[in-house]
Design a protein around this motif. Structure first.
Motif, PDB file in Angstrom:
ATOM      1  N   ARG A  71      78.081  57.514  93.637  1.00 32.42           N
ATOM      2  CA  ARG A  71      78.311  56.459  93.229  1.00 32.42           C
ATOM      3  C   ARG A  71      76.758  55.588  93.001  1.00 32.42           C
ATOM      4  O   ARG A  71      76.261  55.199  94.387  1.00 32.42           O
ATOM      5  CB  ARG A  71      79.172  55.625  93.984  1.00 32.42           C
ATOM      6  N   ALA A  72      76.398  54.950  92.117  1.00 31.39           N
ATOM      7  CA  ALA A  72      75.346  54.172  91.951  1.00 31.39           C
ATOM      8  C   ALA A  72      75.353  52.686  91.676  1.00 31.39           C
ATOM      9  O   ALA A  72      74.732  51.802  91.762  1.00 31.39           O
ATOM     10  CB  ALA A  72      74.303  54.620  90.637  1.00 31.39           C
ATOM     11  N   SER A  73      76.703  52.498  91.960  1.00 27.91           N
ATOM     12  CA  SER A  73      77.046  50.752  91.693  1.00 27.91           C
ATOM     13  C   SER A  73      78.148  50.657  92.793  1.00 27.91           C
ATOM     14  O   SER A  73      78.998  51.468  93.094  1.00 27.91           O
ATOM     15  CB  SER A  73      77.654  50.477  90.331  1.00 27.91           C
ATOM     16  N   ASN A  74      78.244  49.201  93.268  1.00 26.50           N
ATOM     17  CA  ASN A  74      79.346  48.838  93.927  1.00 26.50           C
ATOM     18  C   ASN A  74      80.472  48.018  93.274  1.00 26.50           C
ATOM     19  O   ASN A  74      81.260  47.500  93.768  1.00 26.50           O
ATOM     20  CB  ASN A  74      78.770  47.837  94.987  1.00 26.50           C
ATOM     21  N   LEU A  75      80.382  47.977  92.070  1.00 30.54           N
ATOM     22  CA  LEU A  75      81.188  47.214  91.333  1.00 30.54           C
ATOM     23  C   LEU A  75      82.657  47.885  91.121  1.00 30.54           C
ATOM     24  O   LEU A  75      83.464  47.176  91.003  1.00 30.54           O
ATOM     25  CB  LEU A  75      80.564  47.308  89.642  1.00 30.54           C
ATOM     26  N   SER A 109      76.677  57.450  98.007  1.00 30.50           N
ATOM     27  CA  SER A 109      76.567  55.947  97.693  1.00 30.50           C
ATOM     28  C   SER A 109      75.250  55.762  97.788  1.00 30.50           C
ATOM     29  O   SER A 109      74.486  55.868  98.639  1.00 30.50           O
ATOM     30  CB  SER A 109      77.345  55.097  98.702  1.00 30.50           C
ATOM     31  N   HIS A 110      74.533  55.692  96.507  1.00 24.89           N
ATOM     32  CA  HIS A 110      73.139  55.584  96.160  1.00 24.89           C
ATOM     33  C   HIS A 110      73.007  53.937  95.459  1.00 24.89           C
ATOM     34  O   HIS A 110      71.931  54.105  94.827  1.00 24.89           O
ATOM     35  CB  HIS A 110      72.465  56.481  95.815  1.00 24.89           C
ATOM     36  N   ALA A 111      73.785  53.116  95.563  1.00 21.14           N
ATOM     37  CA  ALA A 111      73.648  52.089  94.894  1.00 21.14           C
ATOM     38  C   ALA A 111      72.226  51.179  95.304  1.00 21.14           C
ATOM     39  O   ALA A 111      71.564  50.452  94.441  1.00 21.14           O
ATOM     40  CB  ALA A 111      74.826  50.771  95.008  1.00 21.14           C
ATOM     41  N   ASP A 112      71.996  51.255  96.636  1.00 22.87           N
ATOM     42  CA  ASP A 112      70.706  50.850  97.086  1.00 22.87           C
ATOM     43  C   ASP A 112      69.982  52.312  97.494  1.00 22.87           C
ATOM     44  O   ASP A 112      69.866  52.993  98.379  1.00 22.87           O
ATOM     45  CB  ASP A 112      70.783  50.120  98.475  1.00 22.87           C
TER      46      ASP A 112
END
Length: 283
Positions: A71-75, A109-112
């Motif tokens: 997941r590259a976004s927290n949207l 999780s790599h949104a950051d």
């Protein structure tokens, strides 16, 4: 070497999302796993562009012990749309069907990108469920948006929770449905949610939410006490008698769940459900 498996050229989606929404069209999870493999078992590699390779794909699934979703976004969360269970959930179900046990699902999780994290699927999914969809602050905010808020509760949250239930029954345990009933049917947070979900067109959302609970019971995922099952069936039957079937895959006129409902309610309500189903049938 066959390096990547997916849809046939030009295809989109793994197809599980559409199948679970049509809960009256299948009986076992094995049927869905087979459909997922047929959909996704096309190979891409050197000189190969979507060649059907279902046996090779199944052979790899038999040796798959861990699955991942990045997941590259927290949207969006795992319960916000049906893509997550369509792919990761479908893959898990296909692996379980091929090797006899479900894989260990992980969420990356790599949104950051400077601070990536990894967590078990169950932890991520249930944390989201408790922190949002069962959270009174979250629900109260949705209620401020009227029908749009009701649709988010039913057509996004509960439909997607049902998708995860079918794909990963070891994660969505029966207590989850107990909590859904307590919060959304019994207004466990005392928000007036029971009244809100019967206002105007919201009633069709509520009817379908009740239908999902009943389908979960009918297919053996949820085993409520008899009096609670009867309560949900009576509420569903009362709304169907007054407003008709809401027109979803869980309430098609020949859905087996409707037979269970009629067995749970008094003869007058049962007849009203039959009449509503007859009115909804088309040639």
């Amino acid at each position: 070497s066959l390096r990547v498996f997916g849809n046939a050229p030009g295809g989109y989606g793994a197809g599980l999302n559409r199948l679970v929404e049509r809960s009256g069209s299948w009986d076992t999870r094995g049927e869905l796993a087979d459909a997922w493999v047929r959909r996704m078992g096309h190979a891409y590699g050197v000189g190969m562009e979507g060649v059907p390779a279902h046996d090779a794909f199944t052979g790899r699934l038999e040796y798959t012990g861990r699955t991942f979703l990045g997941r590259a976004s927290n949207l969006y969360g795992l319960l916000d749309n049906n893509d997550a269970f369509d792919y990761l959930g479908g893959l898990s179900m296909a692996v379980e069907h091929a090797r006899g046990r479900a894989p260990d699902g992980r969420i990356l999780s790599h949104a950051d990108p400077s601070d990536p994290t990894m967590a078990p699927l169950q932890q991520e999914l249930l944390s989201e469920l408790r922190g949002r969809e069962l959270n009174p602050a979250w629900i109260a905010a949705l209620m401020e948006h009227g029908y749009a808020g009701a649709r988010t509760m039913g057509n996004e949250f509960l439909e997607n929770l049902w998708g995860w239930q079918v794909a990963n029954p070891d994660i969505v345990e029966p207590w989850v449905w107990d909590e859904v009933k307590r919060v959304y049917v019994d207004d466990g947070h005392d928000l007036g949610l029971d009244t809100f979900l019967e206002e105007g067109r919201n009633v069709h959302v509520k009817t379908n939410m009740l239908a999902i609970l009943l389908v979960a019971a009918d297919k053996g995922f949820w085993e409520p006490p008899p009096e609670e099952l009867r309560q949900v069936a009576e509420q569903f039957a009362r709304l169907v008698a007054a407003h008709g079937l809401p027109g979803s895959g869980h309430t098609r006129p020949d859905h087996p769940m409707l037979d269970m409902v009629q067995a749970q309610v008094d003869p007058e309500l049962a007849a009203a459900v039959r009449n509503a189903a007859d009115r909804a049938r088309v040639q």
